[in-house]
Each structure stands twice: as structure tokens, then as C-alpha cells.
Design a protein around this motif. Structure first.
Motif, short mmCIF file in Angstrom:
data_model
loop_
_atom_site.label_atom_id
_atom_site.label_comp_id
_atom_site.label_asym_id
_atom_site.label_seq_id
_atom_site.Cartn_x
_atom_site.Cartn_y
_atom_site.Cartn_z
N ASP A 67 35.21 26.52 -15.77
CA ASP A 67 35.24 25.20 -16.79
C ASP A 67 33.76 24.15 -16.47
O ASP A 67 34.70 22.76 -16.68
CB ASP A 67 36.33 24.39 -15.56
N ARG A 68 32.54 24.69 -16.27
CA ARG A 68 31.62 24.26 -16.75
C ARG A 68 31.33 23.66 -18.08
O ARG A 68 31.77 24.09 -18.26
CB ARG A 68 30.33 24.86 -15.88
N GLU A 69 30.27 22.69 -17.77
CA GLU A 69 30.39 22.11 -19.08
C GLU A 69 28.54 21.94 -19.27
O GLU A 69 28.34 21.38 -20.27
CB GLU A 69 30.53 20.57 -19.12
N TYR A 70 28.31 23.17 -19.03
CA TYR A 70 26.42 23.17 -18.62
C TYR A 70 26.54 24.65 -19.31
O TYR A 70 26.84 25.49 -18.70
CB TYR A 70 26.01 22.37 -17.82
N PRO A 71 25.37 24.71 -19.60
CA PRO A 71 24.47 26.54 -19.40
C PRO A 71 24.95 27.51 -17.97
O PRO A 71 24.65 26.45 -16.99
CB PRO A 71 24.13 26.84 -19.88
N LEU A 72 25.24 27.93 -17.96
CA LEU A 72 24.53 29.19 -16.48
C LEU A 72 24.28 30.63 -16.77
O LEU A 72 24.76 31.49 -17.23
CB LEU A 72 26.05 29.24 -15.67
N GLY A 73 23.45 30.80 -15.60
CA GLY A 73 22.67 31.76 -16.12
C GLY A 73 22.44 32.60 -14.21
O GLY A 73 22.33 32.28 -13.63
N LEU A 74 21.16 33.80 -14.61
CA LEU A 74 21.09 34.52 -13.52
C LEU A 74 20.03 34.50 -13.31
O LEU A 74 19.02 34.75 -14.47
CB LEU A 74 21.62 36.33 -13.88
N THR A 75 18.94 35.03 -12.28
CA THR A 75 17.81 34.27 -12.04
C THR A 75 17.25 35.54 -11.34
O THR A 75 17.91 35.64 -10.81
CB THR A 75 17.11 32.65 -11.37
N ILE A 76 16.53 36.18 -11.60
CA ILE A 76 16.00 37.69 -11.37
C ILE A 76 14.30 37.43 -11.05
O ILE A 76 13.51 36.73 -11.96
CB ILE A 76 16.19 38.40 -12.26
N CYS A 77 13.76 38.47 -10.58
CA CYS A 77 12.09 38.29 -10.06
C CYS A 77 11.65 39.19 -11.14
O CYS A 77 11.77 40.45 -10.90
CB CYS A 77 11.89 38.45 -8.59
N GLY A 78 10.49 38.69 -11.90
CA GLY A 78 10.06 39.60 -12.86
C GLY A 78 9.46 40.83 -12.59
O GLY A 78 9.36 41.21 -11.11
N ALA A 79 8.57 41.30 -13.28
CA ALA A 79 7.71 42.53 -13.08
C ALA A 79 6.65 42.10 -12.83
O ALA A 79 5.96 42.69 -11.15
CB ALA A 79 7.85 42.90 -14.81
N TYR A 80 6.01 41.60 -12.56
CA TYR A 80 5.00 40.66 -12.52
C TYR A 80 5.02 40.11 -10.79
O TYR A 80 4.09 40.68 -9.63
CB TYR A 80 3.65 39.93 -13.23
N GLY A 81 6.04 39.44 -11.06
CA GLY A 81 6.05 38.81 -9.90
C GLY A 81 7.07 39.66 -8.48
O GLY A 81 6.03 39.09 -7.64
N LEU A 128 28.11 34.23 -18.45
CA LEU A 128 26.63 33.87 -18.04
C LEU A 128 25.86 33.58 -19.54
O LEU A 128 26.08 34.36 -20.15
CB LEU A 128 26.26 34.53 -17.15
N ASP A 129 25.40 32.21 -19.30
CA ASP A 129 24.59 31.97 -20.29
C ASP A 129 23.14 32.69 -20.68
O ASP A 129 22.72 32.96 -21.83
CB ASP A 129 24.60 30.53 -20.71
N TYR A 130 22.22 32.61 -19.54
CA TYR A 130 21.79 33.23 -20.09
C TYR A 130 20.69 34.45 -18.25
O TYR A 130 21.03 33.69 -17.98
CB TYR A 130 20.50 32.05 -20.10
N VAL A 131 19.63 34.79 -18.85
CA VAL A 131 19.18 35.42 -17.23
C VAL A 131 17.67 34.32 -17.61
O VAL A 131 16.59 34.44 -18.78
CB VAL A 131 18.46 36.63 -17.51
N MET A 132 16.73 34.25 -16.17
CA MET A 132 15.83 33.66 -16.67
C MET A 132 14.96 34.95 -15.39
O MET A 132 15.44 34.84 -14.81
CB MET A 132 15.27 32.32 -15.70
N VAL A 133 13.67 35.43 -15.91
CA VAL A 133 12.74 35.83 -15.37
C VAL A 133 12.19 35.28 -14.63
O VAL A 133 10.86 34.33 -15.13
CB VAL A 133 12.26 36.91 -16.19
N TRP A 134 11.38 35.15 -13.17
CA TRP A 134 10.47 34.10 -12.89
C TRP A 134 8.95 35.27 -12.68
O TRP A 134 9.30 35.92 -12.08
CB TRP A 134 11.08 34.08 -11.40
N GLU A 135 8.16 34.66 -13.26
CA GLU A 135 6.93 35.31 -12.97
C GLU A 135 5.97 34.29 -11.68
O GLU A 135 5.70 34.81 -11.12
CB GLU A 135 6.37 35.38 -14.53
N ASP A 136 5.64 33.42 -12.67
CA ASP A 136 4.85 32.52 -11.87
C ASP A 136 3.51 32.95 -12.28
O ASP A 136 2.89 33.09 -11.15
CB ASP A 136 4.89 32.21 -10.70
#
Length: 286
Positions: A67-81, A128-136
Motif C-alpha cells: 500500500d505504499r505511496e512511493y516508488p520501490l525498487g531493487l538494488t544490485i551490485c553492478g558489473a564494474y562494482g 517494483l518500480d525500478y532496478v538501481m545498479v550500484w557501480e561507483d
């Protein structure tokens, strides 16, 4: 005298950091988990996407978030990360030349692992609304990996993973990298990435410039100088007003500071910033 702790994190990296407030400084990286192919092979038994403990209680997640009112996603560790977390930046720079087959082997695992993980997550928790790929993967003047190596060691795996993410019903894939990765934007966009953050101003990565060159092929999050927000007052307002109204009117932009709020930012300065962003959002956000 500052006390420190030394420990092995869940990523296998042994690090040394402050015992009191670790967020005040970067850790000291002491040892990375992969020094040889044998080290990588020994890790594989711990890298099974089917392990139930990776996912927690699906029923509880539904109770918390359906019942959220905000986007929710999945964070994954990127290719370079992932590559860097295995070897560390310096060792990885040598491995690209000395054992490129091992890098590709790790990337084939990365692709298979995250395709399966995304499948499991979206089957049990659709919507789910997005996937975030963490690279830094960048510093003040450019990326930690050349555009050519991005093409060779990342993009062959990025593209099929993003295709799979989209096939699972998620149409926003964004990359999170500090520093300035501007020279990599063409490859990221071609692979299917359609958003990025946080556009660090100290690294010269201005979101208004990116919008002029790439239009709405890339949504953006961030791009407001954390140093100006810490100062507050006129300095903060000038930084916000020279970009936020224009970008909000254009669309495809979420205004926020270009990294974590630094500890020298007062509560009053942060509140002043948030109030201004809310005011502009109501006026220009549509």
C-alpha cells in the motif's frame, strides 16, 4: 584517540573503519577476496541465487509495501562494482590484461546470478518500480575504467540483463555512480540504462549539461551541490535556482543533493533546502 574495527564484510572485503561513526570517513581497504582463480572458485558456493535467506519473508514484504505511496525498487551490485569488489581497483587494472578470461567468467556468473535473482523477486513481489545498479565507478575527472574496457568487459552483460529486467515488468533501470562518468553515457544509454544519479558537482558533472546533450533519453536524480546546501542561505538558493526549475519543467528529474548529506550540514540548513525543493516541486513539478 579514535578507535577502529577491522572486519570482513558480506562482500568478502576486509576493511578497517572507525568504531564510533563509520560514516564520517571512507574505510581503509585491507584485503579483497579474489587474488587467484582458486579464490573465485572457492567463493562460488556462497553465491547461489536460490538461497532462500537472500529474500526474507515475502508475506511480510507485501504487508509492509503493497500500500505504499512511493516508488520501490531493487538494488544490485553492478558489473564494474562486482569486479572491483572481487579484486580492488589496483589489482583489477592488472587482471584486465593478465587474465581477461577470469573477468569474463565472473561476468557470466554475474549475468546468470542477477537474471535469476530478478526473476525470483518479481515473481514473488510484482510491481517494483525500478532496478538501481550500484557501480561507483568514477572519480573527479573521469571513470575508473576506460570506455574501451566498459565496451569489452561490461556492456556484453549489461544489455542482456537489462533486457531481462524489462521482460520482468520493470522499465526503469538506473546506474548509481559517484564522480564523473560522462564519457560512458553513450554506452550506458545504448545498453538500456534510462536514469542515473547522483551527478556530483565537485566532479564537474552538471545535470543541465547532460539534459542538453541527451534530452529525455536519460532521467536524472541529484545534481545539487552538497557543499552549497551545507552553507545554506543565498549560496544554497543560487545553486538550486540555477537548475531545478528548468529541470523540473523539462521533466525526468528528481532534485536532491549529489550524494549523502555531509555531517557539517546543520538541521536548519537542511530544512531550508528541503522547504525550497518542496516549494519548487509544487510550482514546476506538474
Amino acid at each position: 584517540e579514535t578507535a577502529y574495527v577491522v572486519y570482513r564484510g558480506t562482500d568478502g572485503i576486509i576493511r578497517r573503519e572507525r568504531a564510533d561513526r563509520a560514516e564520517l570517513s571512507m574505510p581503509q581497504w585491507l584485503r579483497f577476496p579474489v587474488e587467484t582463480r582458486a579464490d573465485w572458485e572457492a567463493m562460488l558456493s556462497r553465491l547461489d541465487p536460490e538461497t532462500p535467506s537472500r529474500y526474507g519473508d515475502w508475506a511480510d514484504l507485501h504487508r509492509r509495501f503493497d500500500d505504499r505511496e512511493y516508488p520501490l525498487g531493487l538494488t544490485i551490485c553492478g558489473a564494474y562494482g562486482t569486479q572491483r569488489n572481487c579484486f580492488g581497483e589496483e589489482k583489477l587494472a592488472y587482471v584486465y590484461y593478465d587474465d581477461p578470461d577470469l573477468v569474463h567468467e565472473i561476468m557470466r556468473w554475474w549475468l546468470a546470478f542477477y537474471k535469476r535473482l530478478v526473476t525470483i523477486v518479481t515473481r514473488n513481489f510484482p510491481g517494483l518500480d525500478y532496478v538501481m545498479v550500484w557501480e561507483d565507478m568514477a572519480h573527479k575527472t573521469g571513470p575508473l575504467i576506460s570506455p574501451d574496457f566498459v565496451r569489452r568487459f561490461m556492456m556484453p552483460y549489461y544489455e542482456p540483463l537489462i533486457d531481462h529486467i524489462v521482460s520482468c515488468g520493470i522499465d526503469v533501470v538506473w546506474v548509481d555512480t559517484d564522480g564523473n562518468a560522462d564519457v560512458l553515457l553513450e554506452q550506458f544509454i545504448a545498453s538500456g540504462v534510462n536514469a542515473m544519479c547522483p551527478f556530483e558537482i565537485a566532479a564537474g558533472w552538471e545535470p543541465t549539461d547532460v539534459r542538453k546533450r541527451w534530452g529525455h533519453r536519460l532521467a536524472m536524480i541529484g545534481g545539487i551541490d552538497k557543499r552549497a546546501v551545507a552553507i545554506g542561505g543565498y549560496v544554497m538558493r543560487e545553486e538550486v535556482m540555477r537548475k531545478v526549475p528548468e529541470l523540473l519543467q523539462s521533466g525526468g528529474y528528481i532534485p536532491c543533493i549529489d550524494h549523502s548529506t555531509p555531517p557539517d550540514t546543520s538541521l536548519d540548513a537542511h530544512r531550508e533546502f528541503v522547504d525550497l525543493i518542496r516549494e519548487l516541486g509544487a510550482k514546476y513539478g506538474g
